[in-house]
Write an enzyme that holds these catalytic residues in place. Structure first.
Site, PDB file in Angstrom:
ATOM      1  CE1 TYR A 151      -3.334   2.892   1.030  1.00 52.46           C
ATOM      2  CE2 TYR A 151      -1.623   3.508   2.591  1.00 52.46           C
ATOM      3  CZ  TYR A 151      -2.787   3.806   1.906  1.00 52.46           C
ATOM      4  OH  TYR A 151      -3.388   5.033   2.090  1.00 52.46           O
ATOM      5  CD1 TRP A 153      -0.825   7.829  -0.274  1.00 56.64           C
ATOM      6  CD2 TRP A 153      -0.953   9.519  -1.735  1.00 56.64           C
ATOM      7  NE1 TRP A 153      -2.051   8.436  -0.121  1.00 56.64           N
ATOM      8  CE2 TRP A 153      -2.158   9.462  -0.988  1.00 56.64           C
ATOM      9  CE3 TRP A 153      -0.811  10.498  -2.715  1.00 56.64           C
ATOM     10  CZ2 TRP A 153      -3.207  10.363  -1.208  1.00 56.64           C
ATOM     11  CZ3 TRP A 153      -1.850  11.391  -2.927  1.00 56.64           C
ATOM     12  CH2 TRP A 153      -3.030  11.315  -2.184  1.00 56.64           C
TER      13      TRP A 153
HETATM   14  N1  MGD Z   1       0.629   8.164  12.791  1.00 58.58           N
HETATM   15  C1  MGD Z   1       0.108   8.332  11.588  1.00 58.58           C
HETATM   16  N2  MGD Z   1       0.428   7.493  10.593  1.00 58.58           N
HETATM   17  C2  MGD Z   1      -0.095   7.671   9.367  1.00 58.58           C
HETATM   18  C3  MGD Z   1      -1.012   8.715   9.112  1.00 58.58           C
HETATM   19  C4  MGD Z   1      -1.349   9.596  10.190  1.00 58.58           C
HETATM   20  O1  MGD Z   1      -2.153  10.538  10.037  1.00 58.58           O
HETATM   21  N3  MGD Z   1      -0.762   9.366  11.401  1.00 58.58           N
HETATM   22  N4  MGD Z   1      -1.559   8.840   7.862  1.00 58.58           N
HETATM   23  C5  MGD Z   1      -1.709   7.628   7.081  1.00 58.58           C
HETATM   24  C6  MGD Z   1      -2.123   7.912   5.719  1.00 58.58           C
HETATM   25  S1  MGD Z   1      -3.587   8.780   5.549  1.00 58.58           S
HETATM   26  C7  MGD Z   1      -1.453   7.455   4.640  1.00 58.58           C
HETATM   27  S2  MGD Z   1      -2.161   7.654   3.085  1.00 58.58           S
HETATM   28  C8  MGD Z   1      -0.166   6.727   4.764  1.00 58.58           C
HETATM   29  C9  MGD Z   1       0.844   7.080   3.683  1.00 58.58           C
HETATM   30  O2  MGD Z   1       1.813   6.116   3.600  1.00 58.58           O
HETATM   31  P1  MGD Z   1       2.653   5.888   2.248  1.00 58.58           P
HETATM   32  O3  MGD Z   1       1.807   6.121   1.059  1.00 58.58           O
HETATM   33  O4  MGD Z   1       3.332   4.583   2.366  1.00 58.58           O
HETATM   34  O5  MGD Z   1       3.702   7.070   2.352  1.00 58.58           O
HETATM   35  P2  MGD Z   1       4.616   7.726   1.224  1.00 58.58           P
HETATM   36  O6  MGD Z   1       5.689   8.428   1.974  1.00 58.58           O
HETATM   37  O7  MGD Z   1       3.809   8.539   0.312  1.00 58.58           O
HETATM   38  O8  MGD Z   1       5.266   6.465   0.494  1.00 58.58           O
HETATM   39  C10 MGD Z   1       5.204   6.255  -0.863  1.00 58.58           C
HETATM   40  C11 MGD Z   1       6.471   5.538  -1.292  1.00 58.58           C
HETATM   41  O9  MGD Z   1       6.336   5.176  -2.658  1.00 58.58           O
HETATM   42  C12 MGD Z   1       7.553   5.440  -3.328  1.00 58.58           C
HETATM   43  N5  MGD Z   1       7.246   5.608  -4.758  1.00 58.58           N
HETATM   44  C13 MGD Z   1       6.717   6.700  -5.360  1.00 58.58           C
HETATM   45  N6  MGD Z   1       6.588   6.496  -6.675  1.00 58.58           N
HETATM   46  C14 MGD Z   1       7.040   5.256  -6.919  1.00 58.58           C
HETATM   47  C15 MGD Z   1       7.153   4.480  -8.127  1.00 58.58           C
HETATM   48  O10 MGD Z   1       6.812   4.916  -9.214  1.00 58.58           O
HETATM   49  N7  MGD Z   1       7.652   3.234  -8.005  1.00 58.58           N
HETATM   50  C16 MGD Z   1       8.052   2.726  -6.816  1.00 58.58           C
HETATM   51  N8  MGD Z   1       8.510   1.475  -6.817  1.00 58.58           N
HETATM   52  N9  MGD Z   1       7.957   3.436  -5.671  1.00 58.58           N
HETATM   53  C17 MGD Z   1       7.466   4.680  -5.726  1.00 58.58           C
HETATM   54  C18 MGD Z   1       8.078   6.687  -2.650  1.00 58.58           C
HETATM   55  O11 MGD Z   1       9.460   6.880  -2.884  1.00 58.58           O
HETATM   56  C19 MGD Z   1       7.720   6.389  -1.186  1.00 58.58           C
HETATM   57  O12 MGD Z   1       8.745   5.685  -0.557  1.00 58.58           O
HETATM   58  O13 MGD Z   1       0.402   7.013   6.050  1.00 58.58           O
HETATM   59  C20 MGD Z   1      -0.474   6.720   7.108  1.00 58.58           C
HETATM   60  N10 MGD Z   1       0.231   6.799   8.365  1.00 58.58           N
HETATM   61  N1  MGD Z   2       0.778  18.638   2.701  1.00 54.07           N
HETATM   62  C1  MGD Z   2       0.214  17.425   2.735  1.00 54.07           C
HETATM   63  N2  MGD Z   2      -1.089  17.283   2.343  1.00 54.07           N
HETATM   64  C2  MGD Z   2      -1.671  16.063   2.411  1.00 54.07           C
HETATM   65  C3  MGD Z   2      -0.966  14.919   2.813  1.00 54.07           C
HETATM   66  C4  MGD Z   2       0.400  15.080   3.216  1.00 54.07           C
HETATM   67  O1  MGD Z   2       1.080  14.122   3.615  1.00 54.07           O
HETATM   68  N3  MGD Z   2       0.942  16.338   3.150  1.00 54.07           N
HETATM   69  N4  MGD Z   2      -1.574  13.681   2.829  1.00 54.07           N
HETATM   70  C5  MGD Z   2      -2.822  13.518   2.080  1.00 54.07           C
HETATM   71  C6  MGD Z   2      -3.552  12.330   2.553  1.00 54.07           C
HETATM   72  S1  MGD Z   2      -3.068  10.799   1.987  1.00 54.07           S
HETATM   73  C7  MGD Z   2      -4.610  12.386   3.391  1.00 54.07           C
HETATM   74  S2  MGD Z   2      -5.356  10.952   3.911  1.00 54.07           S
HETATM   75  C8  MGD Z   2      -5.121  13.682   3.869  1.00 54.07           C
HETATM   76  C9  MGD Z   2      -5.304  13.649   5.383  1.00 54.07           C
HETATM   77  O2  MGD Z   2      -6.239  14.570   5.798  1.00 54.07           O
HETATM   78  P1  MGD Z   2      -6.597  14.641   7.346  1.00 54.07           P
HETATM   79  O3  MGD Z   2      -6.702  13.294   7.912  1.00 54.07           O
HETATM   80  O4  MGD Z   2      -7.770  15.539   7.492  1.00 54.07           O
HETATM   81  O5  MGD Z   2      -5.277  15.370   7.883  1.00 54.07           O
HETATM   82  P2  MGD Z   2      -4.556  15.409   9.309  1.00 54.07           P
HETATM   83  O6  MGD Z   2      -3.442  16.373   9.146  1.00 54.07           O
HETATM   84  O7  MGD Z   2      -4.230  14.050   9.793  1.00 54.07           O
HETATM   85  O8  MGD Z   2      -5.621  16.006  10.328  1.00 54.07           O
HETATM   86  C10 MGD Z   2      -6.357  17.192  10.069  1.00 54.07           C
HETATM   87  C11 MGD Z   2      -6.414  18.074  11.297  1.00 54.07           C
HETATM   88  O9  MGD Z   2      -7.010  17.370  12.385  1.00 54.07           O
HETATM   89  C12 MGD Z   2      -6.413  17.798  13.597  1.00 54.07           C
HETATM   90  N5  MGD Z   2      -6.681  16.779  14.633  1.00 54.07           N
HETATM   91  C13 MGD Z   2      -5.915  15.740  15.018  1.00 54.07           C
HETATM   92  N6  MGD Z   2      -6.550  14.998  15.944  1.00 54.07           N
HETATM   93  C14 MGD Z   2      -7.759  15.593  16.160  1.00 54.07           C
HETATM   94  C15 MGD Z   2      -8.883  15.306  17.006  1.00 54.07           C
HETATM   95  O10 MGD Z   2      -8.908  14.332  17.736  1.00 54.07           O
HETATM   96  N7  MGD Z   2      -9.952  16.149  16.934  1.00 54.07           N
HETATM   97  C16 MGD Z   2      -9.959  17.254  16.121  1.00 54.07           C
HETATM   98  N8  MGD Z   2     -11.052  18.020  16.104  1.00 54.07           N
HETATM   99  N9  MGD Z   2      -8.906  17.552  15.324  1.00 54.07           N
HETATM  100  C17 MGD Z   2      -7.830  16.723  15.332  1.00 54.07           C
HETATM  101  C18 MGD Z   2      -4.969  17.994  13.229  1.00 54.07           C
HETATM  102  O11 MGD Z   2      -4.341  18.903  14.110  1.00 54.07           O
HETATM  103  C19 MGD Z   2      -5.060  18.531  11.806  1.00 54.07           C
HETATM  104  O12 MGD Z   2      -4.983  19.932  11.733  1.00 54.07           O
HETATM  105  O13 MGD Z   2      -4.219  14.751   3.581  1.00 54.07           O
HETATM  106  C20 MGD Z   2      -3.717  14.735   2.238  1.00 54.07           C
HETATM  107  N10 MGD Z   2      -2.977  15.953   2.038  1.00 54.07           N
HETATM  108 MO    MO Z   3      -4.005   9.154   3.241  1.00 54.62          MO
END
Ligand code: MGD
Ligand code: MGD
Ligand code: MO
Length: 819
Positions: A151, A153
């Site tokens: 899984y 991005w």
């Molecule tokens: N504690 C905590 N943990 C979280 C979250 C959180 O809010 N709190 N958020 C979660 C969420 S919403 C998400 S979506 C995940 C994200 O987790 P990931 O999607 O695993 O995070 P990325 O850093 O985007 O990793 C993408 C990887 O793909 C590689 N990549 C990019 N393009 C290519 C390609 O073309 N080929 C290959 N082979 N590799 C490629 C990049 O170099 C990178 O290492 O993290 C989750 N983890």
């Molecule tokens: N720049 C940037 N943009 C992104 C991403 C990134 O890695 N970087 N990731 C993308 C991806 S895959 C996803 S899934 C989305 C994630 O989108 P979200 O899940 O909405 O993003 P977060 O930053 O985890 O949280 C949003 C806000 O919630 C607040 N928050 C945390 N815990 C709580 C709580 O218990 N209650 C309340 N009320 N607020 C809380 C945090 O302080 C933060 O400001 O963003 C996307 N956009």
């Molecule tokens: Mo995400």
């Protein structure tokens, strides 16, 4: 639905709006190619990315500069980091194999994973090794020995979708003998509960569009949502049209409220009223508002009658008749630390104004996260504004520019997982031989044979011996890195294919260097919701070092497994890209538009589509509101389900049949010895862990570590000053971070963003100090509940202290040693 299916999901919402349009005969004029934009200056190549479309300037074969596409209304400040990621020292240059694995075989000395002791091998050797392992593991352990549910991005692009390509190889080459995954880390809880409540995923669907919000919404509430920061990113190529809406709304001077423990980018942008809620207590606060609405007779009884089912079953709980606890504002105030008077004021304010409750996803990425959006929908139902212009709720204004009006455009297909090529046994489906909810990966590896619940079904974890990861970074994204480290020790073989030396690549046995998206050609839609252009993602530079395209790597592996032709279908890169475009172009006549032929499109680099006036007036659920009988929801009752009989039948203690305040495993004010809640909000200057290994890090790191926001009162009590190295810890682990002392974070909460690269002080020892600041050393690994089994990345209580020990430079930003 996995993350890689997002485009298709969001497109459904988009298409729905546009179909209604077609029926009205109001189709837009032809698509057009902007001649000004078509004239690309010498040495500049237009391409696309999660961060938006941009021009890459090339001199003498080297990528030297970036410039945003003119069609981007709000380019991301992260663009220079993309360029650096391609050329940084964290680039994987050659195929590499962990020394013990190479010398002693699969499973040897698993404790040396993460020790950065690799031996360079040739591509031939590497591919032979991988093929041998694929065969050995599936022969020895059967169809569920290999985990291919990788899984993450991966980069934008319809062809070089490495996760689909991995599964395609496993389908055609191994007859589908692999374990897949479903769902994603973004909306694990919501995307399972919302179909029971609203009949759709909600989270990836078109919102009431921004022009309507600007016009009709009086009060805009961001509930744990920070669109100014998070809309930088799109799953396809970001359009950034959401920023137009944000800016227009700001101009109206109408009221904005941010409910967030942190004074977010959005709060600052709007100079919004900031309600610094205690994390994880949102459901209690919503109940307090709901109770006020009901007891002050401000709720919309007609709406509840006509459009919802089960309010009568929820009401006794709200009033405390079932548990002797009326969910009064005073009761809620105790839990969420928002004064009771403020809670009551919000109830009256929401009711007397056209109010849009826009929620982010953090409030469902936590223990019992299902309840948050279920209760939000219940609250919105009591307010009775769902389906009215500018009222109701929205779960995607903060993500990929949801609410940006949709263009009348054509939709690109992408490379398939190749499941159709598999014939034979019943388990041989597109989904592989078995599938787990994606965030259960560590639990699966550690507990083969264990039963678990998931959305009404009982399933058993398979016994996985080999993991093949592409396009994701589990050693950054998986809450409870410790469990993953432990789980990894059970594995015989780990293959990681990436272009960056991520923490996950360092924990691999076989590391294959992939090209970045800028070293190959591809094609992608611009705008997950607007779909207002298609961009040719043209190759910027030749592949660096020995990097190869994921497509070519998997084609070679398929060949070794006797299935190259099934994998490639006899087509090369450009043939696939052309095929996707031409198949999309077939939709054009039905949409009443004309599109250029492929060659003209490729030459121009981009084709843009008109946004019909009609689509600028899209109101989510207006059809349902107009006629709930003819336009029922996809729920069993056709109505909004405040009580779900289906969930009742499942009988889960941790997900009752109507929304409830359920104590999370950890929260402030619940007697824990750890005094801080750790907010793991997504990083402003990265996409998760992507770009962590670049120069961009110098713009935000503190004392060479991931920043840690801490309130002045808390900092003072601990003798911490701005710029100090701090140690953040709990019983699960410890990280170093760099302190930023600021009153923009509420007391008793610290913020360290997710995605910092795990940099263990002592190799792969579970419990070792992470010297850079990976929050998942500290978070909880459990599932949200038996219903959704989503991840709890936002759940963690910790303590913080000034760090006085020896702080080494994070080793993760150097190239691993080569034998
Ligand atoms: N504690 C905590 N943990 C979280 C979250 C959180 O809010 N709190 N958020 C979660 C969420 S919403 C998400 S979506 C995940 C994200 O987790 P990931 O999607 O695993 O995070 P990325 O850093 O985007 O990793 C993408 C990887 O793909 C590689 N990549 C990019 N393009 C290519 C390609 O073309 N080929 C290959 N082979 N590799 C490629 C990049 O170099 C990178 O290492 O993290 C989750 N983890
Ligand atoms: N720049 C940037 N943009 C992104 C991403 C990134 O890695 N970087 N990731 C993308 C991806 S895959 C996803 S899934 C989305 C994630 O989108 P979200 O899940 O909405 O993003 P977060 O930053 O985890 O949280 C949003 C806000 O919630 C607040 N928050 C945390 N815990 C709580 C709580 O218990 N209650 C309340 N009320 N607020 C809380 C945090 O302080 C933060 O400001 O963003 C996307 N956009
Ligand atoms: Mo995400």
């Amino acid at each position: 639905m996995s993350g890689h299916h997002r485009t298709e999901i969001s497109r459904r919402g988009v298409l729905k709006g546009a179909t209604a349009l077609g029926a009205l005969g109001l189709l837009a004029p032809s698509a057009w190619v902007n001649p000004a934009r078509a004239a690309i200056a010498d040495g500049e190549v237009l391409t696309g990315s999660h961060w938006g479309a941009f021009y890459a300037k090339v001199e003498g074969g080297k990528w030297v500069d970036v410039r945003p596409w003119e069609g981007d209304p709000h380019p991301s400040h992260q663009l220079p980091g993309i360029m650096d990621s391609v050329m940084s020292p964290t680039r994987i240059q050659y195929p590499m194999v962990r020394r013990a694995f190479l010398e002693e075989g699969p499973g040897a000395k698993p404790e040396t994973r993460g020790m950065n002791d690799f031996v360079r091998v040739t591509w031939d050797e590497a591919l032979e090794l991988v093929t041998g392992e694929l065969k050995r593991v599936s022969d020895t352990y059967g169809p569920t020995g290999i985990f291919g549910g990788s899984y993450g991005w991966k980069s934008s692009g319809k062809l070089h979708n490495c996760q689909s390509l991995l599964r395609r190889m496993l389908n055609v080459g191994l007859n589908g003998a692999f374990v897949n995954s479903s769902g994603d880390y973004s909306t694990g809880a919501s995307q399972i509960i919302m179909p029971h409540v609203m009949g759709t995923l909600e989270v990836y669907e078109q919102q009431t569009v921004w022009p309507v919000v600007v016009e009709s919404t009086d009060l805009l509430v961001f509930w744990g949502a920070d669109p100014v920061r998070t809309n930088q990113i799109g799953w396809t190529v970001a359009d950034h049209d959401g920023y137009i809406g944000l800016e227009e709304f700001k101009k109206t001077g109408k009221k904005v409220i941010c409910i967030d423990p942190w004074r977010s980018h959005t709060a600052k942008f709007f100079d919004a009223e900031w309600i610094p809620i205690r994390p994880h207590t949102d459901v209690a606060m919503m109940l307090g508002i709901a109770h006020t609405l009901y007891t002050e007779e401000l709720h919309d009884a007609d709406f509840l009658d006509e459009y919802t089912t089960g309010f009568d079953k929820f009401l006794p709980y709200l009033l405390g008749e079932t548990d002797d606890t009326p969910k009064t504002a005073e009761w809620a105030a105790e839990i969420c630390e928002v004064p009771a008077e403020k809670i009551k004021e919000l109830a009256r304010l929401f009711q007397s104004n056209r109010t849009m409750l826009s929620s982010g996803w953090s409030i469902q990425r936590q223990h019992h996260g299902e309840q948050s959006h279920w209760m939000l929908v219940t609250l919105a139902s009591m307010l009775g504004q769902i389906g009215l212009p500018g009222g109701g709720f929205g779960l995607s204004y903060h993500y990929a520019n949801g609410g940006a009006p949709s263009a009348n455009s054509i939709v690109l297909p992408g490379i398939s997982d190749g499941g159709a090529a598999v014939e034979g046994a019943a388990w041989l489906t597109e989904a592989g031989a078995a599938s787990i909810p994606v965030s259960r990966v560590a639990e699966m590896i550690l507990n083969p044979g264990k039963e678990f619940n998931f959305n009404g079904k009982t399933q058993t974890f398979p016994d996985v011996k080999m993991v093949y990861w592409v396009g994701g970074n589990p050693f950054a994204h998986h809450p409870s890195t410790q469990e993953l480290i432990e789980g990894w020790k059970r594995l015989e073989t780990v293959v990681v294919q990436d272009f960056q030396w991520t923490p996950t690549a360092r924990m691999a046995d076989i590391v294959l260097p992939a090209t970045s998206a800028y070293e190959r050609n591809d094609i992608e839609n611009v705008g997950d919701y607007s779909a207002r252009a298609i961009v040719a993602m043209k190759q910027v530079i030749e592949p660096m070092y020995e990097a190869r395209n994921d497509f070519d790597i998997f084609a070679d592996l398929s060949e070794k497994l006797g299935a190259r032709d099934k994998f490639t279908e006899g087509k090369d890169e450009m043939a696939w890209i052309k095929g996707f475009y031409e198949s999309a172009a077939e939709q054009a006549p039905a949409r009443g538009i004309e599109v250029p032929g492929f060659d003209a499109f490729w030459e121009a680099g981009i084709v843009e589509f008109e946004i019909p006036e009609e689509n600028k007036q899209f109101v989510r659920y207006s059809d349902f509101r107009e006629d709930p009988l003819l336009e029922p929801l996809g729920t069993p009752s056709g109505l909004i389900e405040i009580y779900s009989r289906n969930i009742e039948k499942m009988g889960y203690d941790d997900c009752p049949p109507h929304p409830m305040w359920l104590e999370p495993i950890e929260r402030l004010g619940n007697g824990s010895k750890f005094p801080f809640h750790l907010d793991t909000a997504h990083p402003n200057s990265r996409l998760h862990s992507q770009l962590c290994g670049t120069k961009l890090r110098d713009t935000y790191s503190v004392a060479g570590r991931e920043p840690c926001l801490i309130n002045p009162a808390d900092a003072e009590a601990r003798g911490i000053v701005d710029g100090d190295i701090v140690r953040v810890f709990n019983d699960r682990g410890a990280i170093l971070a760099g302190a930023i002392v600021t009153d923009e974070i509420r007391p008793n909460v610290i913020r360290v963003s997710e995605g910092g690269w795990y940099s263990p002080a002592a190799g792969s020892e579970a419990g070792t100090l992470c010297e850079y600041g990976d929050v998942n050393m500290l978070t909880v690994g459990m599932g949200t509940s038996s219903l959704a089994q989503g991840n709890c990345g936002h759940t963690a209580l910790v303590d913080v202290e000034k760090y006085t020990g020896e702080a080494g430079d994070p080793v993760v930003f150097t190239t691993p040693a080569e034998g």
